[in-house]
Write a protein that holds these residues in place. Structure first.
Motif, PDB file in Angstrom:
ATOM      1  N   GLU A   1       8.679  73.485  36.538  1.00 35.85           N
ATOM      2  CA  GLU A   1       7.775  74.335  37.067  1.00 35.85           C
ATOM      3  C   GLU A   1       8.332  74.882  38.531  1.00 35.85           C
ATOM      4  N   CYS A   2       8.234  76.148  38.532  1.00 33.80           N
ATOM      5  CA  CYS A   2       8.665  76.728  39.935  1.00 33.80           C
ATOM      6  C   CYS A   2       7.920  76.360  41.095  1.00 33.80           C
ATOM      7  N   LYS A   3       8.296  76.091  42.086  1.00 34.65           N
ATOM      8  CA  LYS A   3       7.512  75.586  43.279  1.00 34.65           C
ATOM      9  C   LYS A   3       6.709  76.915  43.852  1.00 34.65           C
TER      10      LYS A   3
ATOM     11  N   LYS B   1      17.622  77.148  40.006  1.00 38.83           N
ATOM     12  CA  LYS B   1      16.959  78.428  40.710  1.00 38.83           C
ATOM     13  C   LYS B   1      16.139  79.308  39.565  1.00 38.83           C
ATOM     14  N   CYS B   2      14.869  79.399  39.996  1.00 42.24           N
ATOM     15  CA  CYS B   2      13.924  80.178  39.144  1.00 42.24           C
ATOM     16  C   CYS B   2      14.360  81.455  38.883  1.00 42.24           C
ATOM     17  N   PRO B   3      14.624  81.877  37.611  1.00 42.20           N
ATOM     18  CA  PRO B   3      15.048  83.055  37.248  1.00 42.20           C
ATOM     19  C   PRO B   3      13.906  84.267  37.565  1.00 42.20           C
ATOM     20  N   ASN B   4      12.800  84.060  37.690  1.00 41.26           N
ATOM     21  CA  ASN B   4      11.982  84.878  38.133  1.00 41.26           C
ATOM     22  C   ASN B   4      11.864  85.035  39.515  1.00 41.26           C
ATOM     23  N   CYS B   5      11.921  84.274  40.385  1.00 40.24           N
ATOM     24  CA  CYS B   5      11.993  84.287  41.968  1.00 40.24           C
ATOM     25  C   CYS B   5      12.853  83.771  42.889  1.00 40.24           C
TER      26      CYS B   5
HETATM   27 ZN   LIG Z   1       9.611  81.365  40.833  1.00 41.11          ZN
END
Ligand SMILES: [Zn+2]
Length: 451
Positions: free
Chosen positions: A88-90, A113-117
């Motif tokens: 889960e992304c922090k 690393k989060c692919p989203n942000c």
């Molecule tokens: Zn993220």
């Protein structure tokens, strides 16, 4: 081989597969099969059942309930270990499969690393994939039950009933087709990874010591079904054997049959040697003796189990990828099609949704359309037929080619006034043949023979 987006839009345009709850914007990881999709899917299931059950004297069928006593999932290990690693992304709190991210980003867990942000992740944890529900009028811990995550366990818990009521003895199999449910962290790739799916599973019970022989036997048999019965090209299939480290806790050996999808080689079926893990567990948790007693030899033993387990939705997708063909400029040189791309769905004709299209050649001529409807009525009690009188004949052929209809019948003045025959056109060769109406049913039974 076409890309996946093309297949997805083709499926929607032609009525094979729609996203679930479409007018509400869909629902992640769920899909609906449209009028052509349901036919294709049913034909695949029928073929599997014929090949697995009807053609073998030592395999019987089963259709169990989807929701079962939750103790089953304790015994099988699902409540404890049926999980995927979740990251889960922090920052944005989006959730991903840790193992998928590691593969994609080619680094260790701490550096993902989060692919989203592009944010960092919290420590990975295990996420149980079983879908929970409550049974009865009280919603508390005691009433929790699960939608089955696989059909296999239902077979193991019916094994005793089947031994006691049917004339079977090892080696023998129990086959089942049915829905399974998994709360996937990231469903995706169209109908490849969904939260509701259908399985075709066989549990084959053998004497310990004969398991390796039968494991190999079923790997070969299952490959044979894809190549010889479904007609998938050999070079688009391969078997990937799992290494000892990758094996699930219950398995002695496992081979995945993979298809060369546009997304890369991916599993459509797993064949596992499960040993006596499942029967041992259910014997322990239920307290019921599950040993097989061989009256001839006086031996008593828990059989070992070989399990070929196949995803119906994945086979649908593989067949569509395999059959979908675009021909630039078309196959005929009419001006109409010169600049267009013609699509032909080269499905195995036994699997095609519509088997025969009936096309009267002259519109608004009652004697011709009447005759055409007569032929439709004659054939439609034997084969799934479509009747179409709208548009030019070229357009109507193209429409049928596109959805994989193997044969088109045209009815013209000669049919009515001269020879009582029709013209039958073949989808792949476009060859045309004149066949007498009285011989049509037999003619088509000869063409469709091989499911
Ligand atoms: Zn993220």
């Amino acid at each position: 081989m076409e890309n996946l987006e093309k297949i997805v839009s083709f499926c929607k345009r032609k009525g094979f597969v729609f996203q679930s709850s479409d007018i509400y914007g869909g629902f992640g990881g769920f899909y609906d099969y449209g009028p052509l999709g349901v036919e294709l899917k049913n034909n695949i299931k029928k073929s599997w059942w014929n090949y697995t059950v009807y053609k073998r004297a030592n395999v019987v069928g089963l259709d169990s309930s989807i929701i079962m006593n939750p103790k089953i999932w304790e015994a099988s290990g699902h409540t404890k270990t049926f999980s995927d690693p979740l990251a889960e992304c922090k920052e944005c709190h989006k959730r991903f499969r840790t193992d998928h991210l590691i593969k994609e980003q080619n680094c260790d867990e701490a550096n993902l690393k989060c692919p989203n942000c592009k944010g960092l992740f919290m420590p990975s944890r295990q996420f149980n994939l079983m879908l929970r529900t409550y049974i009865g009028p009280v919603e508390d811990d005691a009433s929790v039950a699960y939608l089955r995550p696989e059909t296999a366990q239902a077979i193991f818990v019916n094994y005793r009933n089947i031994l006691d009521t049917q004339r079977v003895k090892p080696p023998f199999g129990i086959a089942q087709i049915g829905k399974g449910f998994r709360n996937e962290i990231t469903p995706g790739n169209f109908i490849f990874r969904t939260r509701e799916f259908e399985q075709m599973e066989l549990e084959f019970f053998v004497k310990p010591g004969e398991d390796e022989k039968f494991f190999e036997y079923w790997v070969n048999e299952r490959m044979r079904w894809y190549v010889e019965v479904l007609g998938i090209k050999k070079e688009n299939l391969r078997i990937a054997y799992q290494s000892k480290e990758d094996l699930a806790h219950y398995a002695k050996a496992c081979g995945d049959i993979e298809y060369k999808f546009p997304i890369g080689w991916s599993e459509i079926e797993g064949i596992a040697n499960r040993g006596d893990f499942d029967l041992t567990q259910h014997e322990k948790y239920s307290g019921v003796d599950l040993k097989y007693f061989d009256a001839e030899s006086g031996e008593s033993y828990l059989p070992y189990v070989i399990e070929p387990s196949c995803g119906v939705d994945r086979v649908v997708l593989a067949l569509l990828c395999e059959a979908y063909t675009e021909i630039e400029g078309g196959r005929t040189t009419t001006t109409e099609s010169a600049k267009e791309i013609e699509t032909v769905l080269r499905l195995n004709k036994n699997l095609s949704p519509v088997k025969i299209a009936i096309l009267p050649l002259v519109k608004n001529k009652e004697i011709i359309t009447e005759k055409a409807k007569e032929i439709y009525n004659l054939l439609s009690s034997h084969f799934y037929c479509e009747y179409d009188e709208a548009g030019t004949i070229g357009r109507r052929y193209r429409r049928q080619d596109e959805i994989g209809t193997p044969y088109c019948i045209t009815i013209d003045f000669d049919t009515v006034e001269k020879d009582n025959s029709v013209t039958v056109r073949d989808r792949d060769t476009m060859a045309q043949e004149r066949i007498e109406i009285d011989n049509l049913i037999m003619y088509f039974y000869k063409q469709f023979n091989n499911l």
